[in-house]
Scaffold this motif. Structure first.
Motif, PDB file in Angstrom:
ATOM      1  N   GLN A   1       8.452 100.500   9.677  1.00  0.00           N
ATOM      2  CA  GLN A   1       8.484 101.078  11.023  1.00  0.00           C
ATOM      3  C   GLN A   1       9.531 100.382  11.892  1.00  0.00           C
ATOM      4  OE1 GLN A   1       4.363 100.663  12.141  1.00  0.00           O
ATOM      5  NE2 GLN A   1       3.840 102.706  11.416  1.00  0.00           N
ATOM      6  N   PHE A   2       9.575  99.043  11.796  1.00  0.00           N
ATOM      7  CA  PHE A   2      10.588  98.300  12.559  1.00  0.00           C
ATOM      8  C   PHE A   2      11.992  98.634  12.052  1.00  0.00           C
ATOM      9  CE2 PHE A   2       7.096  95.072  13.336  1.00  0.00           C
ATOM     10  CZ  PHE A   2       6.982  95.352  14.686  1.00  0.00           C
ATOM     11  N   PHE A   3      12.122  98.716  10.722  1.00  0.00           N
ATOM     12  CA  PHE A   3      13.436  98.986  10.135  1.00  0.00           C
ATOM     13  C   PHE A   3      13.927 100.380  10.520  1.00  0.00           C
ATOM     14  CE2 PHE A   3      16.195 100.307   6.587  1.00  0.00           C
ATOM     15  CZ  PHE A   3      17.100  99.259   6.586  1.00  0.00           C
TER      16      PHE A   3
ATOM     17  N   ASP B   1      14.895  97.995  14.828  1.00  0.00           N
ATOM     18  CA  ASP B   1      14.446  96.839  15.605  1.00  0.00           C
ATOM     19  C   ASP B   1      14.600  95.589  14.733  1.00  0.00           C
ATOM     20  OD1 ASP B   1      13.157  94.893  17.053  1.00  0.00           O
ATOM     21  OD2 ASP B   1      11.320  96.049  17.384  1.00  0.00           O
ATOM     22  N   GLU B   2      15.779  94.955  14.813  1.00  0.00           N
ATOM     23  CA  GLU B   2      16.067  93.808  13.952  1.00  0.00           C
ATOM     24  C   GLU B   2      15.130  92.640  14.234  1.00  0.00           C
ATOM     25  OE1 GLU B   2      20.129  92.705  14.079  1.00  0.00           O
ATOM     26  OE2 GLU B   2      20.873  94.673  13.399  1.00  0.00           O
ATOM     27  N   LYS B   3      14.814  92.413  15.491  1.00  0.00           N
ATOM     28  CA  LYS B   3      13.898  91.316  15.823  1.00  0.00           C
ATOM     29  C   LYS B   3      12.504  91.594  15.252  1.00  0.00           C
ATOM     30  CE  LYS B   3      12.160  88.489  19.633  1.00  0.00           C
ATOM     31  NZ  LYS B   3      10.792  88.450  19.087  1.00  0.00           N
ATOM     32  N   GLY B   4      12.070  92.865  15.332  1.00  0.00           N
ATOM     33  CA  GLY B   4      10.772  93.213  14.778  1.00  0.00           C
ATOM     34  C   GLY B   4      10.730  93.001  13.277  1.00  0.00           C
ATOM     35  N   VAL B   5      11.828  93.378  12.589  1.00  0.00           N
ATOM     36  CA  VAL B   5      11.903  93.152  11.146  1.00  0.00           C
ATOM     37  C   VAL B   5      11.855  91.660  10.850  1.00  0.00           C
ATOM     38  CG1 VAL B   5      13.360  93.376   9.104  1.00  0.00           C
ATOM     39  CG2 VAL B   5      13.149  95.293  10.687  1.00  0.00           C
ATOM     40  N   HIS B   6      12.662  90.887  11.562  1.00  0.00           N
ATOM     41  CA  HIS B   6      12.716  89.437  11.364  1.00  0.00           C
ATOM     42  C   HIS B   6      11.344  88.808  11.571  1.00  0.00           C
ATOM     43  CE1 HIS B   6      13.356  85.246  12.641  1.00  0.00           C
ATOM     44  NE2 HIS B   6      14.400  85.260  11.838  1.00  0.00           N
ATOM     45  N   ASP B   7      10.717  89.107  12.693  1.00  0.00           N
ATOM     46  CA  ASP B   7       9.413  88.515  12.997  1.00  0.00           C
ATOM     47  C   ASP B   7       8.347  88.988  12.010  1.00  0.00           C
ATOM     48  OD1 ASP B   7      10.616  87.279  15.119  1.00  0.00           O
ATOM     49  OD2 ASP B   7       9.819  88.653  16.643  1.00  0.00           O
TER      50      ASP B   7
ATOM     51  N   GLY C   1      16.629  89.387  -3.558  1.00  0.00           N
ATOM     52  CA  GLY C   1      17.538  89.865  -2.522  1.00  0.00           C
ATOM     53  C   GLY C   1      16.882  89.955  -1.167  1.00  0.00           C
ATOM     54  N   LEU C   2      15.819  89.199  -0.947  1.00  0.00           N
ATOM     55  CA  LEU C   2      15.116  89.291   0.330  1.00  0.00           C
ATOM     56  C   LEU C   2      15.826  88.522   1.426  1.00  0.00           C
ATOM     57  CD1 LEU C   2      12.571  90.383   1.689  1.00  0.00           C
ATOM     58  CD2 LEU C   2      11.411  88.261   1.071  1.00  0.00           C
ATOM     59  N   ASP C   3      16.717  87.568   1.066  1.00  0.00           N
ATOM     60  CA  ASP C   3      17.357  86.730   2.067  1.00  0.00           C
ATOM     61  C   ASP C   3      17.998  87.524   3.204  1.00  0.00           C
ATOM     62  OD1 ASP C   3      16.555  84.494   0.793  1.00  0.00           O
ATOM     63  OD2 ASP C   3      18.459  84.058  -0.196  1.00  0.00           O
ATOM     64  N   PRO C   4      18.747  88.616   2.908  1.00  0.00           N
ATOM     65  CA  PRO C   4      19.364  89.358   4.024  1.00  0.00           C
ATOM     66  C   PRO C   4      18.330  89.975   4.959  1.00  0.00           C
ATOM     67  CG  PRO C   4      20.431  89.911   1.944  1.00  0.00           C
ATOM     68  CD  PRO C   4      19.193  89.131   1.614  1.00  0.00           C
ATOM     69  N   VAL C   5      17.159  90.300   4.449  1.00  0.00           N
ATOM     70  CA  VAL C   5      16.127  90.892   5.289  1.00  0.00           C
ATOM     71  C   VAL C   5      15.523  89.847   6.215  1.00  0.00           C
ATOM     72  CG1 VAL C   5      13.955  92.166   5.277  1.00  0.00           C
ATOM     73  CG2 VAL C   5      15.631  92.539   3.468  1.00  0.00           C
ATOM     74  N   CYS C   6      15.435  88.607   5.719  1.00  0.00           N
ATOM     75  CA  CYS C   6      14.767  87.548   6.484  1.00  0.00           C
ATOM     76  C   CYS C   6      15.616  87.042   7.629  1.00  0.00           C
ATOM     77  CB  CYS C   6      14.418  86.381   5.555  1.00  0.00           C
ATOM     78  SG  CYS C   6      13.190  86.793   4.294  1.00  0.00           S
ATOM     79  N   ARG C   7      16.910  87.222   7.555  1.00  0.00           N
ATOM     80  CA  ARG C   7      17.783  86.663   8.584  1.00  0.00           C
ATOM     81  C   ARG C   7      17.650  87.394   9.913  1.00  0.00           C
ATOM     82  NH1 ARG C   7      22.731  86.513   4.359  1.00  0.00           N
ATOM     83  NH2 ARG C   7      22.035  84.724   3.155  1.00  0.00           N
TER      84      ARG C   7
END
Length: 217
Positions: free
Chosen positions: A79-81, A85-91, A211-217
């Motif tokens: 939903q965030f993606f 909403d990059e901050k929502g994805v990050h958090d 490949g999760l690293d790019p999502v976590c940033r």
């Protein structure tokens, strides 16, 4: 494959592209215990095969729980993606990782403590009870890695990537079969060897390898 294929392609084609790797992934995840059972039954004996079989419902219960948690977290992240909403994805990703680490540790302790009682409730024969418990005990040691894979797979699917988890699962399944043969046929560890092979091969599914690293940033 373009990242936005889910919204650019026709619905049926997009869903097939997205769902097929997931279905194949579910199949190959079951190969872990299937390979253990087949190799143990052929190389060790009937009692060892029965011990792995008695352990399978408990292992499947843990895998099902991890899959459900990863899928549930993926719904929120998706939903965030979708809303960009990059901050929502990050958090959301970091909160989910923290929650699942805690849950993984708790599940590990619960598995170690309650597995003997559960095996008895399942009417596991006394002659295979010790081997069945030793198999589950070793699996429980790697429970955080199993948790990590299912979590990362759910998060990657949330952003439309259902192929990458399948690739690493295929690699891990092949490694599991090879290590089964080494630990059982060469080293002679029996049921414990099958569990060690499963735990070691699962380490190939660590978060940064999916490949999760790019999502976590």
């Amino acid at each position: 494959m373009e990242k936005d294929y889910l919204i650019r392609r026709r619905p049926i084609a997009a869903l097939l592209i997205f769902a097929l790797p997931m279905m194949l992934g579910n199949f190959f995840q079951q190969l872990y215990t299937m390979a253990d059972s087949a190799i143990v039954g052929r190389l060790v004996g009937e009692e060892a095969l029965a011990a792995v079989g008695a352990s399978t419902p408990i292992v499947n219960l843990m895998v099902g729980l991890f899959t459900g948690l990863g899928t549930g977290a993926g719904v929120v992240i998706a939903q965030f993606f979708g809303a960009k909403d990059e901050k929502g994805v990050h958090d959301g990703v970091h909160t989910t990782i923290a929650l699942c680490l805690v849950a993984g540790v708790v599940m590990g302790f619960i598995g170690v403590g309650l597995s003997p009682a559960i095996l008895r409730l399942l009417d596991t024969p006394a002659e295979i009870l010790e081997e069945a418990y030793s198999y589950i005990l070793i699996i429980d040691v790697g429970v955080l890695v199993m948790f990590a894979y299912n979590l990362c797979a759910g998060l990657l699917r949330a952003i439309g990537n259902s192929f990458l988890p399948l690739v690493f699962l295929l690699i891990s399944s092949g490694l599991n079969v090879a290590l089964d043969l080494v630990f059982i046929a060469v080293v002679g560890m029996g049921v414990k060897g099958a569990a060690v092979a499963t735990a070691v091969s699962s380490t190939q599914l660590r978060a940064h390898e999916t490949g999760l690293d790019p999502v976590c940033r």
